[in-house]
Design an enzyme around this catalytic site. Structure first.
Site, short mmCIF file in Angstrom:
data_model
loop_
_atom_site.label_atom_id
_atom_site.label_comp_id
_atom_site.label_asym_id
_atom_site.label_seq_id
_atom_site.Cartn_x
_atom_site.Cartn_y
_atom_site.Cartn_z
N TYR A 49 0.84 -1.20 0.00
CA TYR A 49 0.00 0.00 0.00
C TYR A 49 0.88 1.25 0.00
O TYR A 49 0.66 2.18 -0.78
CB TYR A 49 -0.94 0.01 1.21
CG TYR A 49 -1.73 1.29 1.33
CD1 TYR A 49 -2.88 1.47 0.58
CD2 TYR A 49 -1.30 2.32 2.15
CE1 TYR A 49 -3.60 2.65 0.66
CE2 TYR A 49 -2.01 3.51 2.24
CZ TYR A 49 -3.16 3.66 1.50
OH TYR A 49 -3.86 4.84 1.57
N THR A 82 -13.48 2.37 7.33
CA THR A 82 -13.87 1.40 6.29
C THR A 82 -13.16 0.07 6.53
O THR A 82 -12.37 -0.06 7.46
CB THR A 82 -13.49 1.92 4.89
OG1 THR A 82 -12.06 2.05 4.84
CG2 THR A 82 -14.16 3.24 4.58
#
Length: 124
Positions: A49, A82
């Site tokens: 990421y 999230t």
């Protein structure tokens, strides 16, 4: 990027090219496969990421330089609650789109080659 050398490598936008970004990503994949990320100055927490985000930010600046009449920017929506944050985010989902929508609605001649933290312009 916690490693100073890696930050300089991706942060020196004046000398950064798409080929250099490709080389950095190729090296990252090699280090990942060799299980040698840490010894090569790359972080261990969410390494894919982090490298993809930094590379995307660098590529955004290259494109903004190449196409100065188009608003090309990066936006970090915030630490949104999230799945990707394992629902530890501090920002409700309803607030996450504020920055991306703001950038999408910039008029012609708006800022380009910039980084926004939600709706706040920050430096790369």
């Amino acid at each position: 990027m916690p490693n100073e050398e890696r930050r300089k490598e991706l942060g020196g936008i004046e000398n950064l090219t798409e080929d250099k970004i490709d080389e950095i990503l190729h090296n990252f994949l090699y280090y990942l496969k060799q299980d040698s990320l840490e010894v090569n100055g790359l972080q261990m927490m969410l390494p894919t990421y982090s490298v993809s985000k930094v590379s995307l930010n660098a590529h955004t600046q290259i494109l903004a330089r190449r196409y100065p009449k188009i608003c090309i920017n990066c936006v970090h929506p915030g630490f949104v609650n999230t799945d990707i944050t394992w629902h530890t985010g501090t920002m409700p989902v309803e607030e996450g789109p504020e920055g991306p929508v703001m950038l999408a609605l910039f008029p012609n001649g708006g800022p380009t080659g910039c980084y926004f933290d939600s709706t706040v312009l920050t430096k790369f």
